[in-house]
Scaffold this motif. Sequence first.
Motif, PDB file in Angstrom:
ATOM      1  N   VAL A 131      24.857  61.018  54.142  1.00 57.42           N
ATOM      2  CA  VAL A 131      23.988  62.187  54.247  1.00 57.42           C
ATOM      3  C   VAL A 131      22.692  61.720  54.908  1.00 57.42           C
ATOM      4  CG1 VAL A 131      22.779  64.021  53.015  1.00 57.42           C
ATOM      5  CG2 VAL A 131      25.016  63.229  52.210  1.00 57.42           C
ATOM      6  N   ALA A 132      22.640  61.875  56.206  1.00 53.29           N
ATOM      7  CA  ALA A 132      21.494  61.422  56.995  1.00 53.29           C
ATOM      8  C   ALA A 132      21.430  62.283  58.246  1.00 53.29           C
ATOM      9  CB  ALA A 132      21.632  59.943  57.343  1.00 53.29           C
ATOM     10  N   GLY A 133      20.635  61.875  59.222  1.00 49.46           N
ATOM     11  CA  GLY A 133      20.507  62.648  60.456  1.00 49.46           C
ATOM     12  C   GLY A 133      19.492  63.771  60.276  1.00 49.46           C
ATOM     13  N   SER A 134      19.650  64.816  61.051  1.00 51.08           N
ATOM     14  CA  SER A 134      18.678  65.912  61.027  1.00 51.08           C
ATOM     15  C   SER A 134      19.306  67.185  60.461  1.00 51.08           C
ATOM     16  CB  SER A 134      18.149  66.185  62.435  1.00 51.08           C
ATOM     17  OG  SER A 134      19.200  66.602  63.290  1.00 51.08           O
ATOM     18  N   LEU A 135      18.448  68.013  59.875  1.00 53.36           N
ATOM     19  CA  LEU A 135      18.848  69.325  59.365  1.00 53.36           C
ATOM     20  C   LEU A 135      17.783  70.328  59.765  1.00 53.36           C
ATOM     21  CD1 LEU A 135      20.520  71.297  57.652  1.00 53.36           C
ATOM     22  CD2 LEU A 135      19.221  70.519  55.643  1.00 53.36           C
ATOM     23  N   THR A 136      18.179  71.324  60.556  1.00 53.47           N
ATOM     24  CA  THR A 136      17.261  72.393  60.945  1.00 53.47           C
ATOM     25  C   THR A 136      17.378  73.512  59.923  1.00 53.47           C
ATOM     26  OG1 THR A 136      17.564  71.844  63.282  1.00 53.47           O
ATOM     27  CG2 THR A 136      16.574  73.966  62.774  1.00 53.47           C
ATOM     28  N   LEU A 137      16.329  73.676  59.139  1.00 52.14           N
ATOM     29  CA  LEU A 137      16.315  74.643  58.038  1.00 52.14           C
ATOM     30  C   LEU A 137      15.177  75.631  58.257  1.00 52.14           C
ATOM     31  CD1 LEU A 137      17.232  75.528  55.140  1.00 52.14           C
ATOM     32  CD2 LEU A 137      15.538  73.914  54.260  1.00 52.14           C
ATOM     33  N   ALA A 138      15.515  76.911  58.293  1.00 56.01           N
ATOM     34  CA  ALA A 138      14.493  77.949  58.437  1.00 56.01           C
ATOM     35  C   ALA A 138      14.280  78.634  57.095  1.00 56.01           C
ATOM     36  CB  ALA A 138      14.922  78.981  59.476  1.00 56.01           C
ATOM     37  N   THR A 139      13.046  79.045  56.850  1.00 49.48           N
ATOM     38  CA  THR A 139      12.738  79.801  55.648  1.00 49.48           C
ATOM     39  C   THR A 139      11.572  80.736  55.928  1.00 49.48           C
ATOM     40  OG1 THR A 139      12.267  79.638  53.268  1.00 49.48           O
ATOM     41  CG2 THR A 139      11.120  78.091  54.709  1.00 49.48           C
ATOM     42  N   SER A 140      11.499  81.820  55.172  1.00 49.41           N
ATOM     43  CA  SER A 140      10.360  82.727  55.300  1.00 49.41           C
ATOM     44  C   SER A 140       9.176  82.140  54.538  1.00 49.41           C
ATOM     45  CB  SER A 140      10.710  84.105  54.740  1.00 49.41           C
ATOM     46  OG  SER A 140      10.953  84.019  53.350  1.00 49.41           O
TER      47      SER A 140
END
Length: 299
Positions: free
Chosen positions: A89-98
């Motif tokens: 579990v590594a690398g990048s994660l694009t997470l959007a939130t209000s």
Amino acid sequence: MDTQSLQAFIAVADTASFSLAGERLHLTQPAISKRIAALEAQTDAKLFDRINRRVSLTEAGRLLLPQARRILQLVEESRRQLHDLSGQVAGSLTLATSHHVGLHRLPPVLKAYTRRYPGVDLDLRFLDSEQAYQGVVSGAIELAVVTLAPRPNPQVESVPVWTDHLRFVAAPEHPLAGASRISLGELARHPAVLPGPLTFTRDIVVDAFSRSGLTIGVALSTNYLETLKMMAGIGLGWSVLPESMIDDEVTVLAVEHPPLLRRLGYLVHRERTLSNAGRAMLAQLESMRADLVETPDRA
């Protein structure tokens, strides 16, 4: 076509500005111009018109834009799948939130996640829920945690985690503040301050009145609930707020209508292969969801 030139092309198209595209990609404006020139040479087509400092896509640019997004998405998907073969579990994660969810709901989830998976490079983007939906649909965003749409997009899997109970509120000195029973019709005769048009929360409120054949006179709009609370609290109109935000700055109105419910949760594209980092985030959110089922959330 190299991916760096495509990234620059998309950034200029999205921002309509070479300088803003440079800021987004942490590059100088000349570097952006160089990449666009290289892409125009590769495609043998002019991609942007520059008229009176206004940057706009040419016909060729409009044709290339969706293909460029698709190419970068495929490259990122391939890179992620190859990386995920390791199981780490590594690398990048694009997470959007209000803003509201990010400030009031997501912090304990993010705290637990970042402690457990320090190798993940979290690209956290604060967007309106409606923008986050579009990002998930287009593939630009892997995962979003936002207000869920009353009418979900069939391309998107939307899973509720929390429930906001919205209450009608106004300033303590509002004409209706002391009333023991208020109909929707009476409330509709007074100006409101609500989230902007085309927002999910506004749709929930407007729909409640529409079912009774009523319309709302909206005096002011903003998409930030903290600002709505301030505007209602100083007497600019009644509004709706989650119960968790209500304090002595506003008064709950005795409206003869059940509390309006607003679902908050996560979104993923049904056809997207999630990264290990994305799947780990879903597991964290599902753990939160399971905890709330055992201890019902009224906030």
